[in-house]
Scaffold this motif. Sequence first.
Motif, PDB file in Angstrom:
ATOM      1  N   PRO A  57      38.582  52.358  29.453  1.00 49.81           N
ATOM      2  CA  PRO A  57      40.363  53.223  30.014  1.00 49.81           C
ATOM      3  C   PRO A  57      41.025  52.267  30.839  1.00 49.81           C
ATOM      4  CG  PRO A  57      38.097  54.420  31.170  1.00 49.81           C
ATOM      5  CD  PRO A  57      37.615  53.176  30.263  1.00 49.81           C
ATOM      6  N   VAL A  58      40.117  51.420  32.080  1.00 50.11           N
ATOM      7  CA  VAL A  58      40.456  50.785  33.272  1.00 50.11           C
ATOM      8  C   VAL A  58      41.302  49.672  32.132  1.00 50.11           C
ATOM      9  CG1 VAL A  58      40.173  49.464  34.632  1.00 50.11           C
ATOM     10  CG2 VAL A  58      38.486  50.987  34.418  1.00 50.11           C
ATOM     11  N   VAL A  59      40.984  48.588  31.209  1.00 46.42           N
ATOM     12  CA  VAL A  59      41.169  47.816  30.657  1.00 46.42           C
ATOM     13  C   VAL A  59      42.973  49.100  29.645  1.00 46.42           C
ATOM     14  CG1 VAL A  59      41.032  46.500  28.952  1.00 46.42           C
ATOM     15  CG2 VAL A  59      39.596  46.876  30.379  1.00 46.42           C
ATOM     16  N   ALA A  60      42.522  49.196  29.058  1.00 47.17           N
ATOM     17  CA  ALA A  60      43.252  50.283  28.356  1.00 47.17           C
ATOM     18  C   ALA A  60      44.233  50.270  29.371  1.00 47.17           C
ATOM     19  CB  ALA A  60      43.523  50.685  27.512  1.00 47.17           C
ATOM     20  N   ALA A  61      44.404  50.987  30.638  1.00 55.02           N
ATOM     21  CA  ALA A  61      45.764  51.332  31.732  1.00 55.02           C
ATOM     22  C   ALA A  61      46.250  50.233  32.034  1.00 55.02           C
ATOM     23  CB  ALA A  61      44.923  52.714  31.952  1.00 55.02           C
ATOM     24  N   GLY A  62      45.220  48.991  32.309  1.00 56.01           N
ATOM     25  CA  GLY A  62      45.626  47.929  32.961  1.00 56.01           C
ATOM     26  C   GLY A  62      46.970  46.843  32.217  1.00 56.01           C
ATOM     27  N   PRO A  63      47.753  45.923  33.180  1.00 57.29           N
ATOM     28  CA  PRO A  63      48.588  45.352  32.503  1.00 57.29           C
ATOM     29  C   PRO A  63      49.060  44.740  31.429  1.00 57.29           C
ATOM     30  CG  PRO A  63      47.226  44.174  34.457  1.00 57.29           C
ATOM     31  CD  PRO A  63      47.192  45.656  34.549  1.00 57.29           C
ATOM     32  N   PRO A  64      49.781  44.123  30.855  1.00 62.63           N
ATOM     33  CA  PRO A  64      49.547  43.057  29.592  1.00 62.63           C
ATOM     34  C   PRO A  64      48.695  42.103  30.155  1.00 62.63           C
ATOM     35  CG  PRO A  64      51.611  43.678  30.286  1.00 62.63           C
ATOM     36  CD  PRO A  64      50.827  44.933  31.333  1.00 62.63           C
ATOM     37  N   PRO A  65      48.026  41.397  29.202  1.00 62.98           N
ATOM     38  CA  PRO A  65      47.849  40.039  29.502  1.00 62.98           C
ATOM     39  C   PRO A  65      48.421  38.327  29.776  1.00 62.98           C
ATOM     40  CG  PRO A  65      47.566  40.474  26.885  1.00 62.98           C
ATOM     41  CD  PRO A  65      48.388  41.769  27.441  1.00 62.98           C
ATOM     42  N   PRO A  66      48.375  38.356  30.866  1.00 65.58           N
ATOM     43  CA  PRO A  66      49.644  37.329  31.253  1.00 65.58           C
ATOM     44  C   PRO A  66      50.068  35.840  30.568  1.00 65.58           C
ATOM     45  CG  PRO A  66      47.516  36.605  31.872  1.00 65.58           C
ATOM     46  CD  PRO A  66      47.442  37.948  31.284  1.00 65.58           C
ATOM     47  N   GLU A  67      51.322  36.189  30.406  1.00 68.39           N
ATOM     48  CA  GLU A  67      52.210  35.122  29.808  1.00 68.39           C
ATOM     49  C   GLU A  67      51.103  33.916  28.952  1.00 68.39           C
ATOM     50  OE1 GLU A  67      55.773  33.971  31.321  1.00 68.39           O
ATOM     51  OE2 GLU A  67      56.014  36.337  31.867  1.00 68.39           O
ATOM     52  N   PRO A  68      51.444  33.354  27.602  1.00 69.23           N
ATOM     53  CA  PRO A  68      51.209  31.942  27.965  1.00 69.23           C
ATOM     54  C   PRO A  68      51.529  31.053  28.282  1.00 69.23           C
ATOM     55  CG  PRO A  68      52.100  33.319  25.312  1.00 69.23           C
ATOM     56  CD  PRO A  68      52.166  33.758  26.838  1.00 69.23           C
ATOM     57  N   GLY A  69      50.120  29.689  28.814  1.00 69.40           N
ATOM     58  CA  GLY A  69      50.580  28.558  29.376  1.00 69.40           C
ATOM     59  C   GLY A  69      50.282  29.491  30.902  1.00 69.40           C
ATOM     60  N   ARG A  70      50.072  30.250  31.133  1.00 70.84           N
ATOM     61  CA  ARG A  70      49.005  30.548  32.836  1.00 70.84           C
ATOM     62  C   ARG A  70      47.844  30.765  32.503  1.00 70.84           C
ATOM     63  NH1 ARG A  70      52.594  35.483  34.776  1.00 70.84           N
ATOM     64  NH2 ARG A  70      55.245  34.697  34.856  1.00 70.84           N
ATOM     65  N   LEU A  71      47.764  30.290  34.034  1.00 68.34           N
ATOM     66  CA  LEU A  71      45.975  30.721  33.893  1.00 68.34           C
ATOM     67  C   LEU A  71      45.892  31.949  34.666  1.00 68.34           C
ATOM     68  CD1 LEU A  71      45.660  26.714  35.810  1.00 68.34           C
ATOM     69  CD2 LEU A  71      45.640  28.108  33.703  1.00 68.34           C
ATOM     70  N   LEU A 106      50.288  28.965  47.064  1.00 69.65           N
ATOM     71  CA  LEU A 106      49.368  27.555  46.381  1.00 69.65           C
ATOM     72  C   LEU A 106      48.160  27.587  46.740  1.00 69.65           C
ATOM     73  CD1 LEU A 106      49.906  25.112  44.037  1.00 69.65           C
ATOM     74  CD2 LEU A 106      49.859  23.853  46.117  1.00 69.65           C
ATOM     75  N   ILE A 107      47.233  27.807  45.620  1.00 65.71           N
ATOM     76  CA  ILE A 107      45.646  27.898  45.720  1.00 65.71           C
ATOM     77  C   ILE A 107      45.161  26.871  45.317  1.00 65.71           C
ATOM     78  CG2 ILE A 107      45.676  30.159  45.787  1.00 65.71           C
ATOM     79  CD1 ILE A 107      44.182  30.319  42.979  1.00 65.71           C
ATOM     80  N   ARG A 108      43.742  26.581  45.913  1.00 68.96           N
ATOM     81  CA  ARG A 108      43.022  25.048  45.342  1.00 68.96           C
ATOM     82  C   ARG A 108      41.685  25.475  44.993  1.00 68.96           C
ATOM     83  NH1 ARG A 108      42.039  26.416  50.215  1.00 68.96           N
ATOM     84  NH2 ARG A 108      40.100  25.954  51.587  1.00 68.96           N
ATOM     85  N   PRO A 109      40.760  24.552  43.936  1.00 63.24           N
ATOM     86  CA  PRO A 109      39.542  25.404  43.454  1.00 63.24           C
ATOM     87  C   PRO A 109      38.298  25.364  44.729  1.00 63.24           C
ATOM     88  CG  PRO A 109      40.535  23.265  42.085  1.00 63.24           C
ATOM     89  CD  PRO A 109      41.357  23.903  43.654  1.00 63.24           C
ATOM     90  N   GLY A 110      37.940  26.597  44.489  1.00 69.53           N
ATOM     91  CA  GLY A 110      36.998  27.132  45.758  1.00 69.53           C
ATOM     92  C   GLY A 110      37.733  27.659  46.337  1.00 69.53           C
ATOM     93  N   ASP A 161      39.440  28.794  40.182  1.00 66.37           N
ATOM     94  CA  ASP A 161      38.073  27.973  39.597  1.00 66.37           C
ATOM     95  C   ASP A 161      38.970  26.572  39.522  1.00 66.37           C
ATOM     96  OD1 ASP A 161      39.190  28.917  37.214  1.00 66.37           O
ATOM     97  OD2 ASP A 161      37.591  28.741  36.554  1.00 66.37           O
ATOM     98  N   GLN A 162      40.649  26.785  39.934  1.00 66.63           N
ATOM     99  CA  GLN A 162      41.399  26.133  39.184  1.00 66.63           C
ATOM    100  C   GLN A 162      43.149  26.127  40.333  1.00 66.63           C
ATOM    101  OE1 GLN A 162      41.951  26.284  34.952  1.00 66.63           O
ATOM    102  NE2 GLN A 162      41.463  28.545  35.187  1.00 66.63           N
ATOM    103  N   ALA A 163      43.107  24.838  40.413  1.00 70.27           N
ATOM    104  CA  ALA A 163      44.698  24.748  41.047  1.00 70.27           C
ATOM    105  C   ALA A 163      46.195  25.267  41.043  1.00 70.27           C
ATOM    106  CB  ALA A 163      45.081  23.261  41.959  1.00 70.27           C
ATOM    107  N   GLY A 164      46.441  26.647  41.506  1.00 71.48           N
ATOM    108  CA  GLY A 164      47.524  26.818  40.725  1.00 71.48           C
ATOM    109  C   GLY A 164      48.653  27.473  42.038  1.00 71.48           C
TER     110      GLY A 164
END
Length: 157
Positions: free
Chosen positions: A61-75, A102-106, A124-127
């Motif tokens: 139920p948590v996943v089913a009620a959650g938001p849609p997956p992120p758009e392609p190309g997004r991390l 802006l976030i950095r790995p770690g 685990d990655q910058a973005g």
Amino acid sequence: MSADQGPDAALDGLRRHAHRLVAELAGPVRRVRLRSGETVLEVEWHGAAEAPPAPRTEPDPVVAAGPPPPEPGRLTVRAPVVGTFYRAPEPGAAPFVAVGDLIRPGQVVGIVEAMKLMNEVTADQAGRVVEVLVDDGRPVEYDQPLLALEPAGQRGR
């Protein structure tokens, strides 16, 4: 376990507690951090092959009620364990990150509480944070997307 036992006794107690905790958790564990007084035990597994989650017979139920997956190309930044997601280090404090940051790995971007143990969620990655996918204080599943990121260097899409 009391903090006045001495560091060796406290560390031994933390080791036993960590062993029991890891054995009781349903999914793979990447990091465990326990504290007793001034003694801290922190264990992190790097590069270990992660087993896929066990197949479920009922929809989650948590996943089913959650938001849609992120758009392609997004991390995405994903939940390291099953538990409750918190955006800030304590109630009333500013969140670790907000949309536009802006976030950095770690970098720590949240916390997932599992069995009274606070697990830091790190990028685990910058973005750049473009969307927070889970509200503060909500239950999350292992590997559930928590934040959507625009890869570092891309802007204005």
